[in-house]
Write a protein that holds these residues in place. Structure first.
Motif, PDB file in Angstrom:
ATOM      1  N   GLY A  25      27.969  32.461  47.536  1.00 21.30           N
ATOM      2  CA  GLY A  25      28.777  31.269  47.343  1.00 21.30           C
ATOM      3  C   GLY A  25      30.249  31.581  47.181  1.00 21.30           C
ATOM      4  O   GLY A  25      30.707  32.714  47.350  1.00 21.30           O
ATOM      5  N   ASP A  26      30.995  30.555  46.827  1.00 17.38           N
ATOM      6  CA  ASP A  26      32.446  30.666  46.731  1.00 17.38           C
ATOM      7  C   ASP A  26      32.863  31.611  45.605  1.00 17.38           C
ATOM      8  O   ASP A  26      32.151  31.795  44.615  1.00 17.38           O
ATOM      9  N   ASP A  63      35.892  35.123  44.635  1.00 15.00           N
ATOM     10  CA  ASP A  63      36.844  36.136  45.087  1.00 15.00           C
ATOM     11  C   ASP A  63      36.103  37.436  45.365  1.00 15.00           C
ATOM     12  O   ASP A  63      35.329  37.908  44.516  1.00 15.00           O
ATOM     13  N   HIS A 102      39.339  35.374  49.513  1.00 10.70           N
ATOM     14  CA  HIS A 102      38.901  34.171  48.808  1.00 10.70           C
ATOM     15  C   HIS A 102      37.858  33.464  49.680  1.00 10.70           C
ATOM     16  O   HIS A 102      38.064  33.302  50.890  1.00 10.70           O
ATOM     17  N   VAL A 103      36.751  33.033  49.086  1.00  8.49           N
ATOM     18  CA  VAL A 103      35.756  32.229  49.795  1.00  8.49           C
ATOM     19  C   VAL A 103      35.774  30.835  49.178  1.00  8.49           C
ATOM     20  O   VAL A 103      35.521  30.676  47.969  1.00  8.49           O
ATOM     21  N   ARG A 104      36.067  29.849  49.997  1.00  2.00           N
ATOM     22  CA  ARG A 104      36.116  28.464  49.559  1.00  2.00           C
ATOM     23  C   ARG A 104      35.341  27.617  50.558  1.00  2.00           C
ATOM     24  O   ARG A 104      35.569  27.708  51.765  1.00  2.00           O
ATOM     25  N   ASP A 105      34.415  26.813  50.039  1.00  6.38           N
ATOM     26  CA  ASP A 105      33.564  25.979  50.902  1.00  6.38           C
ATOM     27  C   ASP A 105      32.860  26.818  51.960  1.00  6.38           C
ATOM     28  O   ASP A 105      32.673  26.384  53.112  1.00  6.38           O
ATOM     29  N   GLY A 106      32.505  28.051  51.585  1.00  5.25           N
ATOM     30  CA  GLY A 106      31.753  28.925  52.471  1.00  5.25           C
ATOM     31  C   GLY A 106      32.577  29.648  53.510  1.00  5.25           C
ATOM     32  O   GLY A 106      32.029  30.416  54.306  1.00  5.25           O
ATOM     33  N   ALA A 165      35.468  32.394  54.426  1.00  2.00           N
ATOM     34  CA  ALA A 165      36.144  33.571  53.869  1.00  2.00           C
ATOM     35  C   ALA A 165      37.515  33.734  54.531  1.00  2.00           C
ATOM     36  O   ALA A 165      37.618  33.805  55.754  1.00  2.00           O
ATOM     37  N   THR A 187      30.226  33.974  56.051  1.00  2.00           N
ATOM     38  CA  THR A 187      29.110  33.956  55.104  1.00  2.00           C
ATOM     39  C   THR A 187      27.839  33.514  55.826  1.00  2.00           C
ATOM     40  O   THR A 187      26.920  32.961  55.230  1.00  2.00           O
TER      41      THR A 187
END
Length: 378
Positions: A275-276, A278, A287-291, A293, A305
């Motif tokens: 999941g989301d 660092d 940074h991973v945000r909303d899947g 990267a 991901t």
């Protein structure tokens, strides 16, 4: 150990048929149509496909292959196996030569344990203008002698190297890689059409994540995409996660290359399955945000991901591929590229019992590796 899977829809290169198969000592010994001749595990009409083969994968479950941390790398392999990937190559990223060599040596041990099918050197021989999530300060010009040292570090498990064809020394390094049995792939490249053709003529046979980290198609300056798609000697990687490449461009590449020259990859990184948050990709912070990267600095896409079961499902449901064609681009074609198609990549008598059981909605419901359940059907 003997196992029969009955009442299944078996997906082979010839099509989909209702039937059964038998496994003995880790291999498929019979594939039949209709009712099984004896007792077996009844799958209730669920699909059985060959295990997925991923030739470009940086990690998952918190494990990152470029770090060379073996326990975490094992976690990554285990995560992807749960999602149906029974054969995978561990991909590195640009680092110091010592860092790349150490990681290659660490992954070589996992290859010897049968957890990985080889090591992929994605960097450091790539273009600064197209380096994406690679550290530009650590990039190097290709050198056959230098690459020979990396091949030696991998102890016979160097499987692929990504090279920008336009760089000084690239063509000689591609020739050397091909002569050593290492797949030369063109990628992270700012090459024009003619330079890409020269790379292919030197022995490159794969396009590293086509479209990404290379100049776009142009009608007067076609660039590397046209050269790689148009040449029958080249198999193209595609990241089918809905982020890296628009579905229309995926369909375009598939229409040109067909299932025999198209292979889906994940380009997965350590966040896969978690999941989301660092993370790192080699020496780079991500940074991973909303899947999705991306590099912490600059925002370049930094791997994915994605898991192969999702790529397979999207191939059928979003791109419109038939089940046999989706199997080919996720199993048989990458197995052929790796030189393993005589052992894996399709369901056939004599091949390894690397199999995935899928529900009607193509969700993973069971995975076999060499005839042993990793996860049993519910």
């Amino acid at each position: 150990m003997s196992l029969t899977l009955a009442d299944a829809r078996i997906v082979t290169p010839e099509g989909v048929h209702e039937g059964w198969l038998t496994i003995e000592d880790g291999r498929v010994t019979h594939v039949g149509h209709g009712a099984a001749p004896g007792p077996g595990l009844r799958l209730g009409g669920r699909h059985v496909v060959p295990g997925f083969v991923d030739v470009h994968n940086h990690g998952g479950a918190g494990g990152s292959f470029p770090t060379g941390e073996q326990d975490k790398a094992r976690d990554a392999v285990a995560l992807h196996r749960l999602h149906g990937t029974t054969t995978m190559v561990g991909s590195l990223v640009t680092d110091t030569l010592d860092g790349v060599s150490r990681a290659a040596a660490a992954l070589a041990e996992l290859c010897e344990e049968g957890l990985l099918a080889g090591v992929h050197f994605e960097g450091p021989y790539i273009a600064k203008a197209r380096c994406g999530a690679h550290d530009p300060a650590l990039l190097r010009e290709p050198s056959p002698q230098e690459f020979a040292g990396l091949v030696k570090a991998a102890r016979g498990h160097a499987r692929m190297v990504t090279i920008a064809a336009e760089l000084p020394g690239a063509l000689d390094t591609i020739r050397m890689a091909a002569a050593e049995g290492v797949i030369a792939a063109i990628g992270h490249s700012d090459a024009d059409y003619e330079q890409t053709i020269a790379g292919i003529e030197a022995g490159a046979t794969v396009a590293t994540h086509l479209y990404n980290a290379m100049p776009p198609l142009g009608h007067r300056a076609p660039g590397p995409i046209a050269a790689l798609l148009d040449d029958e000697r080249v198999t193209v990687e595609l990241i089918n996660d809905g982020v890296h490449v628009h579905a229309a461009m995926l369909r375009l590449a598939y229409e040109v290359a067909g299932p025999g020259r198209t292979m889906l990859i994940t380009d997965a990184m350590s966040a896969t399955g978690l999941g989301d948050g660092d993370y790192v990709l080699g020496p780079m912070k991500v940074h991973v945000r909303d899947g999705v990267a991306r590099l912490a600095e600059g925002g370049s896409i930094a791997g994915s991901t994605l898991t192969m079961d999702v790529a397979f499902r999207r191939a059928v449901q979003e791109l419109g591929l038939s089940l046999p064609d989706a199997v080919q681009v996720t199993s048989l074609t990458p197995a052929r590229v790796l030189g393993l198609a005589d052992r894996i990549g399709s369901i056939a008598v004599g091949k390894a019992a690397d199999l995935v059981v899928l529900s009607d909605s193509l969700q993973v419901d069971g995975v076999l590796k060499d005839g042993v359940w990793i996860t049993e059907p519910s």
